[in-house]
Design an enzyme around this catalytic site. Structure first.
Site, PDB file in Angstrom:
ATOM      1  N   GLU A 174      21.107  46.384  45.423  1.00  0.00           N
ATOM      2  CA  GLU A 174      20.990  45.008  45.929  1.00  0.00           C
ATOM      3  C   GLU A 174      20.774  45.027  47.451  1.00  0.00           C
ATOM      4  O   GLU A 174      21.522  44.392  48.215  1.00  0.00           O
ATOM      5  CB  GLU A 174      22.205  44.166  45.522  1.00  0.00           C
ATOM      6  CG  GLU A 174      22.277  43.979  44.018  1.00  0.00           C
ATOM      7  CD  GLU A 174      23.249  42.901  43.522  1.00  0.00           C
ATOM      8  OE1 GLU A 174      24.003  42.332  44.326  1.00  0.00           O
ATOM      9  OE2 GLU A 174      23.213  42.623  42.304  1.00  0.00           O
ATOM     10  N   GLU A 297      21.986  46.014  35.885  1.00  0.00           N
ATOM     11  CA  GLU A 297      23.180  45.163  35.784  1.00  0.00           C
ATOM     12  C   GLU A 297      22.772  43.925  35.002  1.00  0.00           C
ATOM     13  O   GLU A 297      21.845  43.213  35.406  1.00  0.00           O
ATOM     14  CB  GLU A 297      23.705  44.757  37.166  1.00  0.00           C
ATOM     15  CG  GLU A 297      24.286  45.920  37.936  1.00  0.00           C
ATOM     16  CD  GLU A 297      24.909  45.514  39.278  1.00  0.00           C
ATOM     17  OE1 GLU A 297      25.391  44.368  39.415  1.00  0.00           O
ATOM     18  OE2 GLU A 297      24.891  46.362  40.184  1.00  0.00           O
TER      19      GLU A 297
HETATM   20  O1  AHR Z   1      28.761  43.942  38.942  1.00  0.00           O
HETATM   21  C1  AHR Z   1      29.364  43.296  40.030  1.00  0.00           C
HETATM   22  C2  AHR Z   1      28.454  43.195  41.224  1.00  0.00           C
HETATM   23  O2  AHR Z   1      27.379  42.382  40.942  1.00  0.00           O
HETATM   24  C3  AHR Z   1      27.816  44.473  41.691  1.00  0.00           C
HETATM   25  O3  AHR Z   1      28.649  45.223  42.520  1.00  0.00           O
HETATM   26  C4  AHR Z   1      26.632  44.007  42.450  1.00  0.00           C
HETATM   27  O4  AHR Z   1      25.572  44.920  42.427  1.00  0.00           O
HETATM   28  C5  AHR Z   1      26.278  42.691  41.776  1.00  0.00           C
HETATM   29  O5  AHR Z   1      26.113  41.680  42.682  1.00  0.00           O
END
Ligand code: AHR
Length: 490
Positions: A174, A297
């Site tokens: 991110e 994710e």
């Molecule tokens: O999964 C939780 C968080 O969500 C992670 O650390 C981040 O990459 C995303 O914003």
């Protein structure tokens, strides 16, 4: 409601990579500490510090790949803090997640030991936000070099003579947000620099994963592909399902009304459109589809359980989450030609977890059971399937979501009834499967149903025996809020 699913098993298509069924574990709340790792001296049964109960459950799921150490934590993680004798490991504050002290007792060797025990491949996400090129390059050398350089010798001294042969390598997380708040062109340049030093040791060429967009931000993808696409094997994107659509009021995991149930599924289904939008951009710069898409994710994100640390992202998991998982995994299967990996967030005790723990107790969530039902799709060949079902007015989704694949002569169809209230009479016809025997398994329940530590099997998979073979195909009734896996074999 009557529906039909038609599958053509005569022409197997692309392989659904098993890595679409991957997981993510971050140093966040009780995912690693307490959830996966308890340390060798814990009274909780463990092997080299890894919880035996949790590892056994994950082995049954045949987890193919595990991403670590973050997440936002990855861009504050300095790998040397987590190697060598435990007593010398650095203590740091986990500023992203709850401000707790991270003692680095779970580091590189422990992560790779966890992967070894689960039987999955590691995917390491390197620090770009607060690290250096040298730090990252030496981590690669430490992991994969068979030579006798000083860095490799450090690994020997820490008890591992052989290289670890790590393949999947993420460059920043991110980077548009917690990983450094960068603009896409700035990140693209940094990515090119960092990836240059992702060296190959022996046969271990790294599969380099560039940090892709947030949600539907195609401008990030555009710049990244244009400037750096040729240097990447894949780009990663993140997509979370926010039930209400509002980050400031995400709603609770177990308390929700029909309208929020509907909006949860509607928002979950957007992942397909968003993938398509990014793939269309990627196609312009990579018409031969050399660069893969990874969703490293994904999952539901609610307000934390009342009374728990807001920085720990601990949430319960109901049949609504099971529906999100089934819908998402069917969408992933349908994108198997371009999607090369996906990692649910997160494996244990965080967000849409497949396992929850409480001290020495453990339970499997409805989402775990969906992954279990979908297991036969891993490394199977996708089959064309068409669903004919009513559209649900509130969400605009078809009431039935399905996908199909074939492996070793066995055809598997996974089908979910997304309605919270209405059963579905389904006619399933599979061309090319005439004469094969069929068996089924099903997960069903009220959308609010969940497993807790006193009733850990309140929601679990059952045999699905009410299958009526007719001349037109197989007739079955999917109860509201259910997901079934049907397998046809000789
Ligand atoms: O999964 C939780 C968080 O969500 C992670 O650390 C981040 O990459 C995303 O914003």
């Amino acid at each position: 409601m009557r529906a039909s699913i038609h599958v053509d098993a005569r022409h197997p298509g692309v392989t659904i990579s098993k890595n679409l069924y991957g997981h993510f574990s971050e140093h966040l709340g009780r995912c690693v500490y307490g959830g996966l790792f308890v340390g060798k001296d814990s009274p909780i049964p463990n092997v080299n510090g890894m919880r035996t109960d949790v590892v056994e459950a994950l082995k049954k799921l045949q987890v193919p790949v595990l991403r670590w150490p973050g997440g936002c934590f990855a861009d504050e993680y300095h790998w040397r803090d987590g190697i060598g004798p435990q007593e010398n490991r650095k203590r740091m504050v986990n500023t992203n997640w709850g401000g707790v002290v991270e003692d680095n007792s779970f580091g590189t060797h422990e992560f790779l030991e966890l992967c070894r025990q689960i039987g999955c491949e590691p995917y390491i996400n390197a620090n770009v936000g607060s690290g250096t090129v040298r730090e990252m390059a030496e981590w690669v050398e430490y992991l994969n070099s068979a030579g006798d350089s000083t860095v490799a010798q450090e690994r020997w001294a820490n008890g591992h003579r052989e290289p670890f042969h790590v393949r999947f390598w993420g460059v920043g997380n991110e980077s548009w947000g917690c990983g450094g708040n960068m603009k896409p062109d700035f990140y693209a340049n940094l990515y090119k620099q960092y990836q240059t030093f992702c060296r190959t040791y022996g046969e271990d060429r790294l599969y380099r994963i560039a940090c892709g967009p947030s949600g539907d931000d195609t401008s990030w993808t555009e710049t990244l592909m244009k400037e750096a696409g040729q240097f990447a094997d894949a780009i990663s994107m993140h997509y979370y399902t926010i039930a209400t659509g509002e980050w400031s009021n995400k709603g609770q995991a177990t308390v929700f009304d029909q309208a929020v149930y509907d909006s949860t599924l509607k928002n979950a289904a957007r992942i397909g459109e968003i993938m398509d939008a990014h793939l269309a951009v990627m196609d312009r710069y990579d018409p031969k589809h050399r660069v893969g898409l990874i969703i490293d994710e994904w999952g539901t994100w609610y307000d934390v359980e009342p009374g728990t640390n807001p920085g720990f992202l601990y949430q319960q998991n109901t049949m609504r989450d099971a529906m999100v998982a089934a819908l998402t995994l069917n969408i992933f299967n349908a994108h198997a030609d371009r999607l090369v990996m996906a990692n649910i967030a997160q494996m244990v005790n965080v967000l849409q977890a497949v396992v929850l723990t409480d001290g020495d107790r453990m339970l499997l969530t409805p989402t775990y059971h969906v992954f279990d039902l979908f297991r036969p799709h891993m490394d199977a060949q996708l089959l064309d399937s068409a669903v004919f079902a009513d559209t649900m007015a509130a969400s605009g989704l078809k009431q039935i979501s399905a996908s199909a694949s074939v492996k070793d002569g066995a055809v598997t169809v996974t089908a979910a009834n997304l309605s919270a209230e209405a059963p579905a009479e389904v006619l399933l016809s599979v061309e090319g499967c005439e004469g094969k025997a069929v068996s089924g398994r099903i997960l069903a329940g009220d959308p609010h149903a969940f497993n807790d530590f006193d009733t850990p099997d309140a929601v679990c998979v059952a045999d699905f025996t009410d299958l009526r073979q007719t001349e037109r195909g197989l007739c079955l009734t999917l109860p509201p809020c259910s997901v079934a896996a049907l397998t046809f074999r000789d």
